[in-house]
Motif scaffolding. Sequence first.
Motif, PDB file in Angstrom:
ATOM      1  N   PHE A 117       1.141  -1.330  -0.327  1.00  8.46           N
ATOM      2  CA  PHE A 117      -0.184  -0.017  -0.048  1.00  8.46           C
ATOM      3  C   PHE A 117       0.663   1.256  -0.058  1.00  8.46           C
ATOM      4  O   PHE A 117       0.304   2.270  -0.699  1.00  8.46           O
ATOM      5  N   GLU A 118       1.983   1.049   0.865  1.00  5.82           N
ATOM      6  CA  GLU A 118       2.788   2.244   0.804  1.00  5.82           C
ATOM      7  C   GLU A 118       4.076   2.451  -0.315  1.00  5.82           C
ATOM      8  O   GLU A 118       4.657   3.378  -0.254  1.00  5.82           O
ATOM      9  N   SER A 119       4.328   1.248  -1.037  1.00  5.42           N
ATOM     10  CA  SER A 119       5.333   1.224  -1.883  1.00  5.42           C
ATOM     11  C   SER A 119       4.570   1.011  -3.257  1.00  5.42           C
ATOM     12  O   SER A 119       5.529   1.262  -4.448  1.00  5.42           O
ATOM     13  N   ARG A 120       3.650   0.747  -3.584  1.00  9.07           N
ATOM     14  CA  ARG A 120       2.925   0.427  -4.806  1.00  9.07           C
ATOM     15  C   ARG A 120       1.908   1.361  -5.126  1.00  9.07           C
ATOM     16  O   ARG A 120       0.716   1.165  -4.605  1.00  9.07           O
ATOM     17  N   ILE A 121       2.180   2.549  -5.708  1.00  6.22           N
ATOM     18  CA  ILE A 121       1.318   3.594  -5.858  1.00  6.22           C
ATOM     19  C   ILE A 121       0.684   3.757  -7.189  1.00  6.22           C
ATOM     20  O   ILE A 121       1.515   3.474  -8.236  1.00  6.22           O
ATOM     21  N   PHE A 122      -0.538   4.228  -7.650  1.00  5.87           N
ATOM     22  CA  PHE A 122      -1.193   4.077  -8.927  1.00  5.87           C
ATOM     23  C   PHE A 122      -1.501   5.517  -8.907  1.00  5.87           C
ATOM     24  O   PHE A 122      -2.369   6.006  -8.286  1.00  5.87           O
ATOM     25  N   ALA A 123      -1.073   5.984  -9.988  1.00  9.59           N
ATOM     26  CA  ALA A 123      -1.430   7.595 -10.386  1.00  9.59           C
ATOM     27  C   ALA A 123      -2.281   7.447 -11.564  1.00  9.59           C
ATOM     28  O   ALA A 123      -2.324   7.072 -12.487  1.00  9.59           O
ATOM     29  N   LYS A 124      -3.493   8.258 -11.321  1.00  9.11           N
ATOM     30  CA  LYS A 124      -4.444   8.446 -12.258  1.00  9.11           C
ATOM     31  C   LYS A 124      -4.282   9.542 -13.146  1.00  9.11           C
ATOM     32  O   LYS A 124      -4.643  10.841 -12.899  1.00  9.11           O
ATOM     33  N   VAL A 125      -3.468   9.502 -14.165  1.00 13.22           N
ATOM     34  CA  VAL A 125      -2.688  10.490 -15.008  1.00 13.22           C
ATOM     35  C   VAL A 125      -3.836  11.153 -15.693  1.00 13.22           C
ATOM     36  O   VAL A 125      -3.590  12.254 -16.181  1.00 13.22           O
ATOM     37  N   ASN A 126      -5.127  10.484 -15.940  1.00 14.71           N
ATOM     38  CA  ASN A 126      -5.963  11.434 -16.690  1.00 14.71           C
ATOM     39  C   ASN A 126      -7.169  11.991 -15.871  1.00 14.71           C
ATOM     40  O   ASN A 126      -8.032  12.392 -16.368  1.00 14.71           O
ATOM     41  N   ALA A 127      -6.719  11.975 -14.624  1.00 14.27           N
ATOM     42  CA  ALA A 127      -7.687  12.642 -13.678  1.00 14.27           C
ATOM     43  C   ALA A 127      -8.185  14.176 -14.179  1.00 14.27           C
ATOM     44  O   ALA A 127      -9.369  14.358 -14.221  1.00 14.27           O
ATOM     45  N   PRO A 128      -7.315  14.817 -14.407  1.00 12.57           N
ATOM     46  CA  PRO A 128      -7.721  16.376 -14.650  1.00 12.57           C
ATOM     47  C   PRO A 128      -8.657  16.322 -15.984  1.00 12.57           C
ATOM     48  O   PRO A 128      -9.780  17.011 -15.977  1.00 12.57           O
ATOM     49  N   GLN A 129      -8.443  15.619 -17.050  1.00  9.24           N
ATOM     50  CA  GLN A 129      -9.261  15.328 -18.111  1.00  9.24           C
ATOM     51  C   GLN A 129     -10.709  14.918 -17.659  1.00  9.24           C
ATOM     52  O   GLN A 129     -11.775  15.312 -18.312  1.00  9.24           O
ATOM     53  N   LEU A 130     -10.557  13.875 -16.944  1.00  4.91           N
ATOM     54  CA  LEU A 130     -11.918  13.231 -16.425  1.00  4.91           C
ATOM     55  C   LEU A 130     -12.614  14.178 -15.751  1.00  4.91           C
ATOM     56  O   LEU A 130     -13.953  14.202 -15.880  1.00  4.91           O
ATOM     57  N   LEU A 131     -12.093  14.843 -14.776  1.00  7.16           N
ATOM     58  CA  LEU A 131     -12.821  15.986 -14.210  1.00  7.16           C
ATOM     59  C   LEU A 131     -13.221  16.967 -15.078  1.00  7.16           C
ATOM     60  O   LEU A 131     -14.607  17.239 -14.812  1.00  7.16           O
ATOM     61  N   LEU A 132     -12.817  17.538 -15.795  1.00 16.52           N
ATOM     62  CA  LEU A 132     -13.006  18.661 -16.836  1.00 16.52           C
ATOM     63  C   LEU A 132     -14.506  17.929 -17.557  1.00 16.52           C
ATOM     64  O   LEU A 132     -15.210  18.712 -17.813  1.00 16.52           O
ATOM     65  N   ARG A 133     -14.395  16.758 -18.068  1.00 16.17           N
ATOM     66  CA  ARG A 133     -15.557  16.195 -18.855  1.00 16.17           C
ATOM     67  C   ARG A 133     -16.652  16.037 -17.970  1.00 16.17           C
ATOM     68  O   ARG A 133     -17.677  16.248 -18.303  1.00 16.17           O
ATOM     69  N   VAL A 369     -16.214  21.498 -23.181  1.00 19.52           N
ATOM     70  CA  VAL A 369     -15.315  20.640 -23.742  1.00 19.52           C
ATOM     71  C   VAL A 369     -16.019  20.093 -25.272  1.00 19.52           C
ATOM     72  O   VAL A 369     -17.060  19.606 -25.330  1.00 19.52           O
ATOM     73  N   PRO A 370     -15.029  20.279 -26.219  1.00 17.88           N
ATOM     74  CA  PRO A 370     -15.543  20.001 -27.693  1.00 17.88           C
ATOM     75  C   PRO A 370     -15.755  18.533 -27.651  1.00 17.88           C
ATOM     76  O   PRO A 370     -14.968  17.615 -27.060  1.00 17.88           O
ATOM     77  N   SER A 371     -16.721  17.963 -28.409  1.00 20.06           N
ATOM     78  CA  SER A 371     -16.887  16.569 -28.634  1.00 20.06           C
ATOM     79  C   SER A 371     -15.932  15.881 -29.427  1.00 20.06           C
ATOM     80  O   SER A 371     -15.102  16.727 -30.401  1.00 20.06           O
ATOM     81  N   GLU A 372     -15.827  14.557 -29.869  1.00 19.53           N
ATOM     82  CA  GLU A 372     -14.868  14.136 -30.680  1.00 19.53           C
ATOM     83  C   GLU A 372     -15.239  14.557 -31.980  1.00 19.53           C
ATOM     84  O   GLU A 372     -14.140  14.498 -32.997  1.00 19.53           O
ATOM     85  N   ARG A 373     -16.398  14.648 -32.462  1.00 18.74           N
ATOM     86  CA  ARG A 373     -16.687  15.064 -33.983  1.00 18.74           C
ATOM     87  C   ARG A 373     -16.173  16.482 -34.104  1.00 18.74           C
ATOM     88  O   ARG A 373     -15.682  16.653 -35.284  1.00 18.74           O
ATOM     89  N   GLU A 374     -16.271  17.473 -33.280  1.00 18.95           N
ATOM     90  CA  GLU A 374     -15.894  18.757 -33.159  1.00 18.95           C
ATOM     91  C   GLU A 374     -14.444  18.769 -33.380  1.00 18.95           C
ATOM     92  O   GLU A 374     -13.865  19.560 -34.138  1.00 18.95           O
ATOM     93  N   LYS A 375     -13.685  17.902 -32.630  1.00 16.22           N
ATOM     94  CA  LYS A 375     -12.370  17.863 -32.614  1.00 16.22           C
ATOM     95  C   LYS A 375     -11.664  17.431 -33.849  1.00 16.22           C
ATOM     96  O   LYS A 375     -10.759  17.911 -34.607  1.00 16.22           O
ATOM     97  N   SER A 376     -12.361  16.260 -34.661  1.00 16.14           N
ATOM     98  CA  SER A 376     -12.103  15.954 -35.756  1.00 16.14           C
ATOM     99  C   SER A 376     -12.311  16.791 -36.845  1.00 16.14           C
ATOM    100  O   SER A 376     -11.560  16.804 -37.905  1.00 16.14           O
ATOM    101  N   SER A 377     -13.481  17.527 -37.128  1.00 14.54           N
ATOM    102  CA  SER A 377     -13.711  18.313 -38.035  1.00 14.54           C
ATOM    103  C   SER A 377     -13.068  19.748 -37.965  1.00 14.54           C
ATOM    104  O   SER A 377     -13.023  20.418 -38.787  1.00 14.54           O
ATOM    105  N   GLY A 378     -12.571  20.291 -36.819  1.00 11.49           N
ATOM    106  CA  GLY A 378     -12.115  21.359 -36.392  1.00 11.49           C
ATOM    107  C   GLY A 378     -13.137  22.546 -36.425  1.00 11.49           C
ATOM    108  O   GLY A 378     -12.645  23.606 -36.253  1.00 11.49           O
TER     109      GLY A 378
END
Length: 383
Positions: A117-133, A369-378
Amino acid sequence: MSIKQANPLSQPITFQAPVAPRKGRGATNNMQGRYEVEQRENFDDGWAVEAEQDDSPAPLRTIVTEEQAKSILNRNASPDLPFRVSLNPYRGCEHGCIYCYARPTHSYLGLSPGLDFESRIFAKVNAPQLLLRELAKPSYVAEPIALGVNTDAYQPCERELGLTRKILQVLHDCDHPVALITKSSLIERDIDLLASMARKRQVLAAVTLTTLDPVIARTLEPRAAAPARRLRTIKTLAEAGIPVSVSVAPLIPFVTEPDLERVIEAAAEAGAVLANYVVLRLPWEVEPLFQQWLDAHFPDRAKRVMNRVREMRGGAAYDADFATRMRGEGIWADLLRQRFEKALIRCGLAQRGGSFARLDATRFRRPYVPSEREKSSGQLGLF
């Protein structure tokens, strides 16, 4: 130590495992989680003393694993908690606090609630993006988010990964209220964001101060900031205009409990305005881990401590009932409550309970937060 195997035809395997404390670690061993097929039991084979004289436990390296989380906000309906929504950027905690009630969660990962528990740490690296969504959803209703309540959001790996900083930036930009709790001075790094949010009543910072004794703290919370450093953190935050609460937790009979009044007085002098306390909780695997810690560091009072804990828990080491799990019950628990309340009055502090409700969520600005469709179409969407 013996291993009981699931196959009844197999013979138990016997071996000796080190139980001596490791420098910089809270747990003394890597006991199995409750979901494992093999369960280990300690016994004295007569070799322990010689083994301890010949060998000391090897240093244990911390491993941080990056993971992509599927969700980030946790919701609860517990009547004894002042918040309903929480966020934890990390699983596991390098601070190594032996009493941590989150230790059993590592069992779900097939890892030990002990040293893993104190030596095997897991970091949720996409946490900021998930929160924004999550904040961008039309159905989302803003209310205070408790950050780092399960494992410390400012544990050592945060210095390099900066996940907590990125999460705070999202909340700051959206005018979203947040409450933080930590044992680390690293929170001072984010004073620029916290001070800005404090001016809009959108932040509460809590610092856990278990004891003023640095020797006890070094074994109880081996990789957390020293008590004197935490007091300096309280002062630094308070001077920046950030409301600070002190969490006197856990109260461990005959170990940290004698420090109750002194901790509250020191925190008040440093600038804290609120306070809270929690009596020692020992759910699941935390009980044997804590008892091993007691035997290693306080053998002279181990039985006395556990007897008092059971006295406050109806004869058991732990009771999960919402009405009593945080404060205990009985004469001794009532005495602790009276001591705490009198110390607050004497020092001019208030109890933390209702402070979450005073955080302002009315200014919340939903992010786009733009949708995937908006991201692909620009092309940006109209709505």
